[in-house]
Design a protein around this motif. Structure first.
Motif, PDB file in Angstrom:
ATOM      1  N   VAL A 129       0.750  -1.209   0.083  1.00 47.43           N
ATOM      2  CA  VAL A 129      -0.035  -0.025  -0.039  1.00 47.43           C
ATOM      3  C   VAL A 129       0.900   1.155  -0.048  1.00 47.43           C
ATOM      4  O   VAL A 129       0.565   2.009  -0.759  1.00 47.43           O
ATOM      5  N   LEU A 130       1.750   1.324   0.808  1.00 41.24           N
ATOM      6  CA  LEU A 130       2.538   2.424   1.079  1.00 41.24           C
ATOM      7  C   LEU A 130       3.703   2.527  -0.314  1.00 41.24           C
ATOM      8  O   LEU A 130       3.648   3.690  -0.973  1.00 41.24           O
ATOM      9  N   ALA A 137       0.894   9.956  10.651  1.00 38.31           N
ATOM     10  CA  ALA A 137       1.190   8.496  11.016  1.00 38.31           C
ATOM     11  C   ALA A 137       1.679   8.059   9.530  1.00 38.31           C
ATOM     12  O   ALA A 137       2.679   7.128   9.471  1.00 38.31           O
ATOM     13  N   LEU A 138       0.922   8.435   8.467  1.00 41.36           N
ATOM     14  CA  LEU A 138       1.045   8.107   7.124  1.00 41.36           C
ATOM     15  C   LEU A 138       2.746   8.715   6.907  1.00 41.36           C
ATOM     16  O   LEU A 138       3.266   7.810   6.308  1.00 41.36           O
ATOM     17  N   LEU A 156       5.661   6.039   5.452  1.00 38.40           N
ATOM     18  CA  LEU A 156       6.528   6.189   4.435  1.00 38.40           C
ATOM     19  C   LEU A 156       7.908   6.570   4.606  1.00 38.40           C
ATOM     20  O   LEU A 156       8.843   5.713   4.156  1.00 38.40           O
ATOM     21  N   VAL A 157       8.338   7.145   5.756  1.00 41.20           N
ATOM     22  CA  VAL A 157       9.707   7.334   6.037  1.00 41.20           C
ATOM     23  C   VAL A 157      10.235   5.934   6.879  1.00 41.20           C
ATOM     24  O   VAL A 157      11.399   5.396   6.298  1.00 41.20           O
ATOM     25  N   ASP A 158       9.593   5.251   7.583  1.00 37.44           N
ATOM     26  CA  ASP A 158       9.912   4.224   8.227  1.00 37.44           C
ATOM     27  C   ASP A 158      10.088   2.976   7.271  1.00 37.44           C
ATOM     28  O   ASP A 158      11.091   1.826   7.303  1.00 37.44           O
ATOM     29  N   ALA A 159       9.295   2.970   6.146  1.00 37.70           N
ATOM     30  CA  ALA A 159       9.431   1.828   5.062  1.00 37.70           C
ATOM     31  C   ALA A 159      10.471   2.058   4.075  1.00 37.70           C
ATOM     32  O   ALA A 159      10.575   1.453   3.102  1.00 37.70           O
ATOM     33  N   LEU A 183      10.713   4.900   2.017  1.00 34.34           N
ATOM     34  CA  LEU A 183      10.169   5.414   0.632  1.00 34.34           C
ATOM     35  C   LEU A 183      10.157   6.756   0.663  1.00 34.34           C
ATOM     36  O   LEU A 183      10.513   7.352  -0.549  1.00 34.34           O
ATOM     37  N   LEU A 184       9.969   7.387   1.831  1.00 36.72           N
ATOM     38  CA  LEU A 184      10.543   8.976   1.752  1.00 36.72           C
ATOM     39  C   LEU A 184      11.579   9.127   2.964  1.00 36.72           C
ATOM     40  O   LEU A 184      11.903   8.405   3.746  1.00 36.72           O
ATOM     41  N   ASP A 185      12.420  10.253   2.882  1.00 34.30           N
ATOM     42  CA  ASP A 185      13.173  10.548   3.667  1.00 34.30           C
ATOM     43  C   ASP A 185      12.723  12.246   4.002  1.00 34.30           C
ATOM     44  O   ASP A 185      12.279  12.819   3.103  1.00 34.30           O
ATOM     45  N   ARG A 186      13.590  12.584   5.130  1.00 33.57           N
ATOM     46  CA  ARG A 186      13.085  13.892   5.474  1.00 33.57           C
ATOM     47  C   ARG A 186      14.545  14.700   6.086  1.00 33.57           C
ATOM     48  O   ARG A 186      15.309  13.989   6.762  1.00 33.57           O
ATOM     49  N   ALA A 187      14.673  15.899   6.138  1.00 36.55           N
ATOM     50  CA  ALA A 187      15.504  16.437   6.616  1.00 36.55           C
ATOM     51  C   ALA A 187      15.286  18.253   6.603  1.00 36.55           C
ATOM     52  O   ALA A 187      14.830  18.670   5.412  1.00 36.55           O
ATOM     53  N   ASN A 188      15.486  19.086   7.519  1.00 40.78           N
ATOM     54  CA  ASN A 188      15.051  20.358   7.456  1.00 40.78           C
ATOM     55  C   ASN A 188      13.959  20.661   7.083  1.00 40.78           C
ATOM     56  O   ASN A 188      13.548  21.745   6.336  1.00 40.78           O
TER      57      ASN A 188
END
Length: 83
Positions: free
Chosen positions: A24-25, A56-57, A61-64, A66-71
């Motif tokens: 799904v993700l 949560a979504l 997505l980050v934990d899977a 599929l997405l990353d994040r910073a700043n």
């Protein structure tokens, strides 16, 4: 399998952690353009179209992977890319 969880483009329920959730993700991450960066507000708007709990979504997505994040920005790092 996606039909069990998606109705008219919206998640009807979130699968439990595991392979079904990953599928799904991976489907949902297709909305994000590879190489593009998104603010948290943009990500929230996109995700709210499919699920009410955007925090949560985003985390799923980050934990899977599929997405990353910073700043305060997010970008796609996984999932299939159509050429």
């Amino acid at each position: 399998m996606l039909r069990s969880y998606l109705r008219d483009g919206k998640l009807s329920t979130m699968p439990k952690p595991g392979r079904k959730r990953q599928i799904v993700l991976e489907h949902l991450v297709q909305s994000f353009e590879p190489g593009s960066r998104y603010t948290e507000a943009e990500v929230n708007r996109m995700l709210h179209e499919v699920w009410h709990d955007v925090a949560a979504l985003r985390r799923y997505l980050v934990d899977a992977g599929l997405l990353d994040r910073a700043n305060g920005q997010y970008w796609r790092i996984g999932g299939q890319v159509e050429v």
